[in-house]
Scaffold this motif. Structure first.
Motif, short mmCIF file in Angstrom:
data_model
loop_
_atom_site.label_atom_id
_atom_site.label_comp_id
_atom_site.label_asym_id
_atom_site.label_seq_id
_atom_site.Cartn_x
_atom_site.Cartn_y
_atom_site.Cartn_z
N ARG A 68 0.98 -1.19 0.06
CA ARG A 68 0.13 -0.05 -0.10
C ARG A 68 0.80 1.32 0.05
NH1 ARG A 68 -3.27 -3.01 3.89
NH2 ARG A 68 -4.95 -3.48 3.08
N ARG A 69 2.13 1.29 0.18
CA ARG A 69 3.03 2.17 0.42
C ARG A 69 4.06 2.59 -0.77
NH1 ARG A 69 1.71 0.88 5.25
NH2 ARG A 69 1.37 2.03 7.24
N SER A 70 4.36 1.34 -1.35
CA SER A 70 5.26 1.45 -2.39
C SER A 70 5.08 0.54 -3.46
CB SER A 70 6.68 1.42 -2.16
OG SER A 70 7.05 0.10 -1.43
N THR A 71 5.42 0.68 -4.65
CA THR A 71 5.12 -0.29 -5.72
C THR A 71 6.47 -0.48 -6.46
OG1 THR A 71 3.97 -0.95 -7.52
CG2 THR A 71 4.10 1.61 -7.15
N THR A 213 2.22 -8.65 -6.38
CA THR A 213 3.17 -7.75 -6.03
C THR A 213 4.21 -7.55 -6.72
OG1 THR A 213 4.42 -9.23 -4.76
CG2 THR A 213 2.83 -7.92 -3.48
N GLY A 216 4.14 -4.36 -10.06
CA GLY A 216 4.15 -2.82 -9.68
C GLY A 216 4.10 -1.74 -10.80
N LEU A 223 -1.18 0.94 -5.86
CA LEU A 223 -1.22 0.65 -4.47
C LEU A 223 -2.52 0.49 -3.91
CD1 LEU A 223 0.66 4.18 -3.68
CD2 LEU A 223 1.59 2.00 -3.59
N ARG A 224 -3.49 0.53 -4.84
CA ARG A 224 -4.79 0.04 -4.52
C ARG A 224 -5.24 -1.27 -4.94
NH1 ARG A 224 -10.22 0.48 -6.46
NH2 ARG A 224 -9.28 1.37 -8.15
#
Length: 245
Positions: A68-71, A213, A216, A223-224
């Motif tokens: 949710r914070r980085s991709t 994951t 990205g 992030l969603r």
């Protein structure tokens, strides 16, 4: 896709979900692993899958704290590096690669064996090695041509397979008038040692839920959509396993 880059913003939530479910491969588990599970755990096989799913949901919730914070395209490798450093991250990254290669080999072997039997039923002899080579080449071409093509194809194939298995289960239940098997809820027959081994098998059956994951760069609104795909692929596959067992 331009040379040397990934195709950005091409995978929506459905495609990401398809990647996760297809890598878990519920149909392969239903055909091959669930009978092994029943041999170890008996009537409580469904509970092993339920417990395994819940345990991995806690893993997924922790994984989503990063998602949710980085991709990035680095998947869990990047997450491990941020938390534990590059050495541990490298170990985690290589472990993930070998795990995915193992899953791929199992998938190719399963396809080859089932396809060979299907051809034999039709009176056609096709060498097992030729079927394996064809499977690898088709999978490689789809992934090389366009990640969206491979994602949609995985969604269609796994969706059809799961639907057919569910239909078979419903037909079987219908023939028995949907009677509830009370033995599967009788705690006096709960095999604790077998249940522990069953949970291990269940966790192995659900490996791959985190693969979203790794997309990205290709995902839209990563992030969603990626955290949602991670959770939902696990919930859908776990519920499928519980129902089938």
């Amino acid at each position: 896709m331009s040379q040397g880059t990934l195709r950005n913003n091409c995978l929506g939530f459905i495609e990401l979900l398809a990647q996760g479910i297809a890598l878990i491969s519920p149909t392969m588990t239903a055909a091959l692993i669930i009978p092994v599970m029943y041999g170890n755990t008996g009537d409580w096989s469904w509970l092993s899958y339920a417990l395994g799913t819940v345990m991995l949901l806690f893993v997924a919730l922790n994984l989503n704290q990063f998602a949710r914070r980085s991709t990035s395209a680095g998947s869990m490798y990047a997450y491990i590096c941020r938390g534990l450093g590059f050495t541990v991250g490298a170990i985690g990254g290589w472990s993930l690669i070998w795990a995915y290669l193992g899953i791929s080999m199992a998938g190719v072997a399963g396809f080859s064996i089932f396809a060979e039997k299907l051809f034999e039923m039709a009176g056609i002899h096709v060498p097992l090695l030729a079927l394996a080579a064809a499977c690898v080449l088709v999978a490689w071409f789809c992934a090389w041509k366009d990640v969206k093509v491979s994602a949609v194809l995985m969604l269609a194939m796994e969706g059809i397979s799961m639907t057919l298995i569910l239909l078979l289960c419903v037909i079987s239940l219908w023939q028995h008038s949907f009677a509830i098997d009370h033995v599967q809820f009788d705690t006096t027959n709960l095999p604790l040692s077998g249940l522990g081994l069953g949970v291990v098998v269940a966790i192995f059956s659900l490996v791959g839920f985190e693969c979203a994951t790794a997309f990205g760069d290709e995902a839209r609104d990563p992030l969603r959509t990626i955290p949602r795909a991670v959770i939902l692929s696990l919930v859908i596959s776990g519920a499928f396993f519980v129902f089938v067992t």
